[in-house]
Scaffold this active site. Structure first.
Site, PDB file in Angstrom:
ATOM      1  N   ASN A  54       8.430  73.808  68.466  1.00 14.41           N
ATOM      2  CA  ASN A  54       9.524  72.963  67.737  1.00 14.41           C
ATOM      3  C   ASN A  54      10.756  73.444  67.406  1.00 14.41           C
ATOM      4  O   ASN A  54      11.079  74.672  66.672  1.00 14.41           O
ATOM      5  CB  ASN A  54       8.500  73.107  66.269  1.00 14.41           C
ATOM      6  CG  ASN A  54       9.324  72.323  65.154  1.00 14.41           C
ATOM      7  OD1 ASN A  54      10.211  71.719  65.334  1.00 14.41           O
ATOM      8  ND2 ASN A  54       8.759  72.506  63.906  1.00 14.41           N
ATOM      9  N   HIS A  68       4.468  68.593  58.975  1.00 10.94           N
ATOM     10  CA  HIS A  68       4.812  69.941  59.034  1.00 10.94           C
ATOM     11  C   HIS A  68       5.178  70.323  57.750  1.00 10.94           C
ATOM     12  O   HIS A  68       5.862  69.605  56.714  1.00 10.94           O
ATOM     13  CB  HIS A  68       6.229  69.876  59.926  1.00 10.94           C
ATOM     14  CG  HIS A  68       6.604  71.403  60.213  1.00 10.94           C
ATOM     15  ND1 HIS A  68       7.328  72.269  59.153  1.00 10.94           N
ATOM     16  CD2 HIS A  68       6.246  72.017  61.423  1.00 10.94           C
ATOM     17  CE1 HIS A  68       7.575  73.480  59.717  1.00 10.94           C
ATOM     18  NE2 HIS A  68       6.896  73.270  60.997  1.00 10.94           N
ATOM     19  N   GLU A  92      -1.130  75.772  60.173  1.00  6.06           N
ATOM     20  CA  GLU A  92       0.073  76.821  59.858  1.00  6.06           C
ATOM     21  C   GLU A  92       0.355  77.071  58.431  1.00  6.06           C
ATOM     22  O   GLU A  92       0.872  76.378  57.603  1.00  6.06           O
ATOM     23  CB  GLU A  92       1.585  75.761  60.215  1.00  6.06           C
ATOM     24  CG  GLU A  92       1.566  75.411  61.609  1.00  6.06           C
ATOM     25  CD  GLU A  92       2.992  75.038  61.988  1.00  6.06           C
ATOM     26  OE1 GLU A  92       3.551  75.623  62.890  1.00  6.06           O
ATOM     27  OE2 GLU A  92       3.755  74.276  61.317  1.00  6.06           O
ATOM     28  N   GLY A  96       8.244  81.390  60.042  1.00  9.11           N
ATOM     29  CA  GLY A  96       9.447  81.867  59.911  1.00  9.11           C
ATOM     30  C   GLY A  96       9.701  83.167  59.275  1.00  9.11           C
ATOM     31  O   GLY A  96      10.905  83.562  58.921  1.00  9.11           O
ATOM     32  N   SER A 155       4.975  82.279  63.086  1.00  5.78           N
ATOM     33  CA  SER A 155       5.514  83.683  63.554  1.00  5.78           C
ATOM     34  C   SER A 155       4.890  83.964  64.659  1.00  5.78           C
ATOM     35  O   SER A 155       4.533  85.153  65.014  1.00  5.78           O
ATOM     36  CB  SER A 155       5.562  84.840  62.568  1.00  5.78           C
ATOM     37  OG  SER A 155       6.263  84.248  61.551  1.00  5.78           O
ATOM     38  N   GLU A 210       7.593  72.159  56.523  1.00  7.90           N
ATOM     39  CA  GLU A 210       8.964  71.837  55.848  1.00  7.90           C
ATOM     40  C   GLU A 210       9.214  70.401  55.314  1.00  7.90           C
ATOM     41  O   GLU A 210       9.987  70.175  54.421  1.00  7.90           O
ATOM     42  CB  GLU A 210      10.018  72.154  57.116  1.00  7.90           C
ATOM     43  CG  GLU A 210      10.023  73.782  57.295  1.00  7.90           C
ATOM     44  CD  GLU A 210      10.287  74.299  58.585  1.00  7.90           C
ATOM     45  OE1 GLU A 210      11.045  73.434  59.118  1.00  7.90           O
ATOM     46  OE2 GLU A 210      10.200  75.523  58.835  1.00  7.90           O
ATOM     47  N   LYS A 247      13.202  72.382  65.536  1.00 15.93           N
ATOM     48  CA  LYS A 247      13.572  72.082  64.059  1.00 15.93           C
ATOM     49  C   LYS A 247      15.070  71.684  64.270  1.00 15.93           C
ATOM     50  O   LYS A 247      15.390  70.787  65.434  1.00 15.93           O
ATOM     51  CB  LYS A 247      13.440  73.364  63.509  1.00 15.93           C
ATOM     52  CG  LYS A 247      12.219  74.008  63.370  1.00 15.93           C
ATOM     53  CD  LYS A 247      11.979  75.095  62.347  1.00 15.93           C
ATOM     54  CE  LYS A 247      10.664  75.621  62.476  1.00 15.93           C
ATOM     55  NZ  LYS A 247      10.202  76.321  61.231  1.00 15.93           N
TER      56      LYS A 247
HETATM   57  C1  PEP Z   1       6.981  76.089  62.587  1.00 16.22           C
HETATM   58  O1  PEP Z   1       7.847  75.767  62.364  1.00 16.22           O
HETATM   59  O2  PEP Z   1       5.887  75.327  63.079  1.00 16.22           O
HETATM   60  C2  PEP Z   1       6.782  77.398  63.145  1.00 16.22           C
HETATM   61  C3  PEP Z   1       5.472  77.902  63.198  1.00 16.22           C
HETATM   62  O3  PEP Z   1       7.813  78.198  62.935  1.00 16.22           O
HETATM   63  P1  PEP Z   1       7.938  80.107  63.289  1.00 16.22           P
HETATM   64  O4  PEP Z   1       7.067  80.029  64.782  1.00 16.22           O
HETATM   65  O5  PEP Z   1       9.232  80.360  63.443  1.00 16.22           O
HETATM   66  O6  PEP Z   1       7.195  80.613  62.491  1.00 16.22           O
END
Ligand code: PEP
Length: 253
Positions: free
Chosen positions: A9, A93, A165, A171, A210, A95, A11
């Protein structure tokens, strides 16, 4: 055996040139025995589709609107995603849920709209740190899953993919432990199995939060973790390829 999927992803990141460089690295290093997916910002979808060319790497979108096309400034319909070569699309997601106030109902509508236009939806679910600390992880995650199941049924959810997630791991550099992730993945699978046992067995449940080349192998060793949704690390070609290789190797063990 569920084939692993590793989704990147991107973003709201990238430039035309930077994306060309990234796709070139991914295509040259394409990994077998794993489904690879890239999810660029909307405006780069066609470019990335072209640059992926005949490779087996698939193209996905970060968001979709559930309504039929018309007077909805700034929105994108699932049929449009399909037309530019998107096979998959993220829905819900964290976000989007947190920064754009998307509700469970809206996420369910998005998931359903994807299915109606032959785009595979990836349902993202996960708890905040506060919810985990309050012991509400399963309640929150299963509510998010159920809301989609009520809209499309167990067979419908089986046509998509689920990504667990935890919001506190996205992040932050702090991944869930393999055991923490497995506990939630197992519970999601069990909850779906109550209404659709065959669906639950086949459903791919990704972990996201992460993930990087250092922690991926131990996550992929877990029974119910079928791949990863990767944010930050997916912007670095070599890093993303290493995660894909670890997933493919996990299949051999
Ligand atoms: C994400 O945005 O779905 C995500 C898992 O980000 P990160 O791997 O940076 O934590």
């Amino acid at each position: 055996m569920r084939k692993p999927l590793i989704a990147g992803n991107w973003k709201m990141n990238g430039t035309k040139d930077g994306i060309t460089d990234l796709v070139t690295i991914l295509v040259a290093g394409e990994v077998n025995n794993v489904d690879m997916l890239v999810i660029p910002p909307f405006v780069y979808l066609e470019q990335v589709g072209r640059e992926l060319g005949e490779s087996g790497i698939r193209l996905g979108a970060q968001n979709v609107d559930w309504r039929a096309q018309g007077a909805l400034t700034g929105e994108i319909e699932a049929s449009m995603l399909k037309e530019v070569g998107c096979e998959l699309c993220l829905t819900g997601h964290s976000e989007r849920r947190q920064l754009f106030a998307e509700t469970d109902d809206q996420v369910a509508c998005k998931f359903k709209a994807c299915l109606e236009h032959d785009v595979t939806p990836i349902l993202c679910v996960g708890e905040t740190l506060q919810q985990r600390q309050a012991g509400q992880t399963m309640e929150v995650v299963l509510r998010q899953v159920r809301s989609v199941m009520e809209a499309v049924g167990p067979a419908g959810i089986g046509q998509g993919i689920v990504a667990y997630e935890p919001v506190w791991a996205i992040g932050t550099g702090e991944s869930a432990s393999p055991e923490q992730a497995e506990e939630v993945h197992g519970n999601i699978r069990q909850a779906i199995a109550r209404d659709g046992p065959a669906t639950a067995e086949k459903l791919r449940i990704l972990y996201g939060g992460s993930v990087n080349s250092e922690n991926a192998a131990e996550l992929f060793r877990m029974e119910d973790i079928d791949g990863a949704l990767v944010g930050g690390a997916s912007l670095i070609g070599k890093e993303f390829l290493t995660i894909c290789e670890l997933a493919a190797r996990g299949m051999e063990n």
